[in-house]
Design a protein around this motif. Structure first.
Motif, PDB file in Angstrom:
ATOM      1  N   ILE A 251      70.430 -63.088 -60.061  1.00 32.84           N
ATOM      2  CA  ILE A 251      70.880 -62.662 -61.391  1.00 32.84           C
ATOM      3  C   ILE A 251      70.170 -63.465 -62.476  1.00 32.84           C
ATOM      4  O   ILE A 251      69.768 -62.923 -63.510  1.00 32.84           O
ATOM      5  N   ARG A 252      69.979 -64.757 -62.238  1.00 34.74           N
ATOM      6  CA  ARG A 252      69.237 -65.567 -63.211  1.00 34.74           C
ATOM      7  C   ARG A 252      67.812 -65.036 -63.374  1.00 34.74           C
ATOM      8  O   ARG A 252      67.297 -64.935 -64.486  1.00 34.74           O
ATOM      9  N   LEU A 253      67.182 -64.684 -62.250  1.00 36.87           N
ATOM     10  CA  LEU A 253      65.829 -64.127 -62.299  1.00 36.87           C
ATOM     11  C   LEU A 253      65.817 -62.783 -63.015  1.00 36.87           C
ATOM     12  O   LEU A 253      64.957 -62.522 -63.861  1.00 36.87           O
ATOM     13  N   ARG A 254      66.790 -61.941 -62.701  1.00 36.80           N
ATOM     14  CA  ARG A 254      66.874 -60.626 -63.341  1.00 36.80           C
ATOM     15  C   ARG A 254      67.003 -60.762 -64.852  1.00 36.80           C
ATOM     16  O   ARG A 254      66.307 -60.082 -65.616  1.00 36.80           O
ATOM     17  N   GLU A 255      67.876 -61.661 -65.303  1.00 34.46           N
ATOM     18  CA  GLU A 255      68.098 -61.820 -66.739  1.00 34.46           C
ATOM     19  C   GLU A 255      66.877 -62.417 -67.423  1.00 34.46           C
ATOM     20  O   GLU A 255      66.560 -62.069 -68.565  1.00 34.46           O
ATOM     21  N   GLU A 256      66.166 -63.299 -66.749  1.00 30.53           N
ATOM     22  CA  GLU A 256      64.946 -63.862 -67.333  1.00 30.53           C
ATOM     23  C   GLU A 256      63.886 -62.774 -67.479  1.00 30.53           C
ATOM     24  O   GLU A 256      63.184 -62.708 -68.504  1.00 30.53           O
ATOM     25  N   LEU A 257      63.772 -61.907 -66.491  1.00 34.60           N
ATOM     26  CA  LEU A 257      62.819 -60.799 -66.564  1.00 34.60           C
ATOM     27  C   LEU A 257      63.198 -59.830 -67.692  1.00 34.60           C
ATOM     28  O   LEU A 257      62.328 -59.315 -68.395  1.00 34.60           O
ATOM     29  N   ARG A 258      64.478 -59.596 -67.863  1.00 32.23           N
ATOM     30  CA  ARG A 258      64.927 -58.719 -68.957  1.00 32.23           C
ATOM     31  C   ARG A 258      64.562 -59.337 -70.317  1.00 32.23           C
ATOM     32  O   ARG A 258      64.141 -58.631 -71.235  1.00 32.23           O
ATOM     33  N   LYS A 260      62.068 -61.158 -70.846  1.00 39.81           N
ATOM     34  CA  LYS A 260      60.607 -61.065 -70.977  1.00 39.81           C
ATOM     35  C   LYS A 260      60.150 -59.632 -71.274  1.00 39.81           C
ATOM     36  O   LYS A 260      58.960 -59.382 -71.428  1.00 39.81           O
ATOM     37  N   GLY A 261      61.101 -58.699 -71.320  1.00 41.19           N
ATOM     38  CA  GLY A 261      60.747 -57.344 -71.697  1.00 41.19           C
ATOM     39  C   GLY A 261      60.779 -56.310 -70.598  1.00 41.19           C
ATOM     40  O   GLY A 261      60.540 -55.123 -70.847  1.00 41.19           O
ATOM     41  N   PHE A 262      61.119 -56.723 -69.374  1.00 36.65           N
ATOM     42  CA  PHE A 262      61.228 -55.763 -68.288  1.00 36.65           C
ATOM     43  C   PHE A 262      62.487 -54.910 -68.471  1.00 36.65           C
ATOM     44  O   PHE A 262      63.529 -55.404 -68.913  1.00 36.65           O
ATOM     45  N   THR A 263      62.371 -53.634 -68.131  1.00 34.12           N
ATOM     46  CA  THR A 263      63.517 -52.730 -68.200  1.00 34.12           C
ATOM     47  C   THR A 263      64.197 -52.724 -66.841  1.00 34.12           C
ATOM     48  O   THR A 263      63.810 -52.008 -65.918  1.00 34.12           O
ATOM     49  N   ILE A 264      65.213 -53.550 -66.700  1.00 34.48           N
ATOM     50  CA  ILE A 264      65.889 -53.723 -65.413  1.00 34.48           C
ATOM     51  C   ILE A 264      67.379 -53.525 -65.618  1.00 34.48           C
ATOM     52  O   ILE A 264      67.992 -54.175 -66.479  1.00 34.48           O
ATOM     53  N   ASP A 272      65.494 -57.694 -53.056  1.00 33.47           N
ATOM     54  CA  ASP A 272      64.491 -56.703 -52.652  1.00 33.47           C
ATOM     55  C   ASP A 272      64.436 -55.544 -53.646  1.00 33.47           C
ATOM     56  O   ASP A 272      63.352 -55.059 -54.000  1.00 33.47           O
ATOM     57  N   GLU A 273      65.603 -55.104 -54.094  1.00 33.68           N
ATOM     58  CA  GLU A 273      65.648 -54.027 -55.083  1.00 33.68           C
ATOM     59  C   GLU A 273      65.030 -54.491 -56.399  1.00 33.68           C
ATOM     60  O   GLU A 273      64.285 -53.743 -57.060  1.00 33.68           O
ATOM     61  N   LEU A 274      65.303 -55.719 -56.776  1.00 35.38           N
ATOM     62  CA  LEU A 274      64.727 -56.272 -58.000  1.00 35.38           C
ATOM     63  C   LEU A 274      63.202 -56.304 -57.902  1.00 35.38           C
ATOM     64  O   LEU A 274      62.495 -55.931 -58.849  1.00 35.38           O
ATOM     65  N   ARG A 276      61.272 -54.398 -56.104  1.00 41.78           N
ATOM     66  CA  ARG A 276      60.742 -53.034 -56.173  1.00 41.78           C
ATOM     67  C   ARG A 276      60.687 -52.530 -57.611  1.00 41.78           C
ATOM     68  O   ARG A 276      59.707 -51.895 -58.033  1.00 41.78           O
ATOM     69  N   VAL A 277      61.729 -52.820 -58.379  1.00 36.73           N
ATOM     70  CA  VAL A 277      61.765 -52.371 -59.776  1.00 36.73           C
ATOM     71  C   VAL A 277      60.657 -53.051 -60.580  1.00 36.73           C
ATOM     72  O   VAL A 277      59.957 -52.419 -61.383  1.00 36.73           O
ATOM     73  N   VAL A 278      60.483 -54.349 -60.381  1.00 34.64           N
ATOM     74  CA  VAL A 278      59.452 -55.087 -61.105  1.00 34.64           C
ATOM     75  C   VAL A 278      58.067 -54.573 -60.728  1.00 34.64           C
ATOM     76  O   VAL A 278      57.208 -54.347 -61.595  1.00 34.64           O
ATOM     77  N   ALA A 279      57.841 -54.366 -59.420  1.00 39.17           N
ATOM     78  CA  ALA A 279      56.541 -53.868 -58.966  1.00 39.17           C
ATOM     79  C   ALA A 279      56.239 -52.494 -59.558  1.00 39.17           C
ATOM     80  O   ALA A 279      55.107 -52.217 -59.981  1.00 39.17           O
ATOM     81  N   SER A 280      57.258 -51.650 -59.612  1.00 39.76           N
ATOM     82  CA  SER A 280      57.078 -50.306 -60.159  1.00 39.76           C
ATOM     83  C   SER A 280      56.739 -50.351 -61.636  1.00 39.76           C
ATOM     84  O   SER A 280      55.851 -49.630 -62.121  1.00 39.76           O
ATOM     85  N   GLU A 281      57.416 -51.235 -62.377  1.00 36.33           N
ATOM     86  CA  GLU A 281      57.168 -51.318 -63.811  1.00 36.33           C
ATOM     87  C   GLU A 281      55.782 -51.912 -64.098  1.00 36.33           C
ATOM     88  O   GLU A 281      55.088 -51.466 -65.023  1.00 36.33           O
ATOM     89  N   VAL A 282      55.387 -52.896 -63.308  1.00 35.06           N
ATOM     90  CA  VAL A 282      54.051 -53.491 -63.494  1.00 35.06           C
ATOM     91  C   VAL A 282      52.987 -52.442 -63.236  1.00 35.06           C
ATOM     92  O   VAL A 282      51.994 -52.315 -63.965  1.00 35.06           O
TER      93      VAL A 282
END
Length: 286
Positions: A251-258, A260-264, A272-274, A276-282
């Motif tokens: 959750i800490r990683l998810r919120e940091e990515l959000r 940074k501008g990622f749509t999560i 694993d789901e996180l 996949r979402v990051v890889a797809s957005e990149v």
């Protein structure tokens, strides 16, 4: 039936200069057949709360309904022995409760105290030893010759040998290495899923709450601040901050990515789901 607290209060050292209200007007339903985490800061009332479940502490006010028993304020419940058989309470560092010469005698002590024959108690000792992941070669060994993790397994086996319907664990992984803690938590989930025990775990470890628990009860200043399922709880980032709770790493990683501008989506709680979402957005922005 659920475990129900109705307007429960508990005051230590009442009518003295050291009087301290540890629980205040607690109204709470704990689901049957679930693994429920009891969390909160030190001094929030977690341990006081669970010690009411088998009448180690009695409420100063209110009442508790558990299994087919009712615990009233300042009134020692009838059939107390039966209540303590049905509600197994495992303290922090339960290995300090070991006292017999052999592991077999230690695990057998509880069942024999509740009227089980010597032979049946020995059979229970063998069965529970297997359930906690140790073989019969341990039966004649001294519990004091074992590692810390093994001692804890023996202490828990002694509680399980009484076949409680409700298993209450106060910081059960304290002091264990990561693998030992993982093994303990998997054991408790197994007791819930395979043996249909209602399991309550007092813990500070949010990783364990996310991975192994179904429900969350948050204590704050002696009161219930929140009750909900685990997924809903960890979606409430503002509440976690308000309660000074450090979320699990994913959750800490998810919120940091959000940030940074990622749509999560904030409902993502799996690494694993996180990923996949990051890889797809990149990939979309390549």
């Amino acid at each position: 039936m659920p475990i129900t607290f109705k307007q429960v209060a508990h005051t230590y050292n009442p009518d003295s200069p050291l009087s301290y209200a540890a629980l205040k007007n607690v109204n709470l339903d704990i689901a049957e057949g679930k693994v429920t985490a009891i969390i909160g800061e030190t001094g929030s009332g977690k341990s006081t709360l669970v010690q009411h479940l088998n009448a180690l502490l009695l409420p100063s006010e209110g009442k508790i309904e558990i299994i087919d028993k009712i615990i009233y304020a300042q009134e020692k419940p009838k059939n107390l022995k039966d209540l303590r058989k049905q509600v197994g309470l495992v303290f922090q560092f339960p290995e300090y409760q070991l006292f017999e010469e052999t592991i077999e005698k230690d695990i057998s002590f509880g069942p024999k105290n509740f009227g089980v024959s010597e032979e049946e108690a020995k059979q229970k000792a063998k069965q529970m030893l297997s359930i906690v992941g140790l073989d019969e070669s341990y039966l004649e060994r001294s519990p004091f010759d074992l590692s810390g993790g093994q001692k804890r397994r023996i202490a828990i086996a002694g509680i399980l040998a009484m076949d409680p319907q409700v298993l209450v664990l106060d910081e059960p992984t304290a002091g264990l290495d990561p693998q030992g803690a993982k093994d303990m938590m998997q054991l408790f989930v197994r007791m819930n899923k395979e043996f249909h025990k209602t399991v309550l775990i007092v813990t500070h470890d949010m990783e364990h709450v996310l991975q192994y628990c179904d429900e969350v009860v948050v204590m704050q200043n002696g009161e219930v601040a929140q009750t909900c399922d685990v997924r809903s709880f960890f979606e409430q980032i503002a509440l976690l901050e308000q309660l000074h709770i450090n979320p699990p790493a994913v959750i800490r990683l998810r919120e940091e990515l959000r940030r940074k501008g990622f749509t999560i989506d904030k409902t993502i709680l799996d690494i694993d789901e996180l990923a996949r979402v990051v890889a797809s957005e990149v990939k979309m922005h390549e």
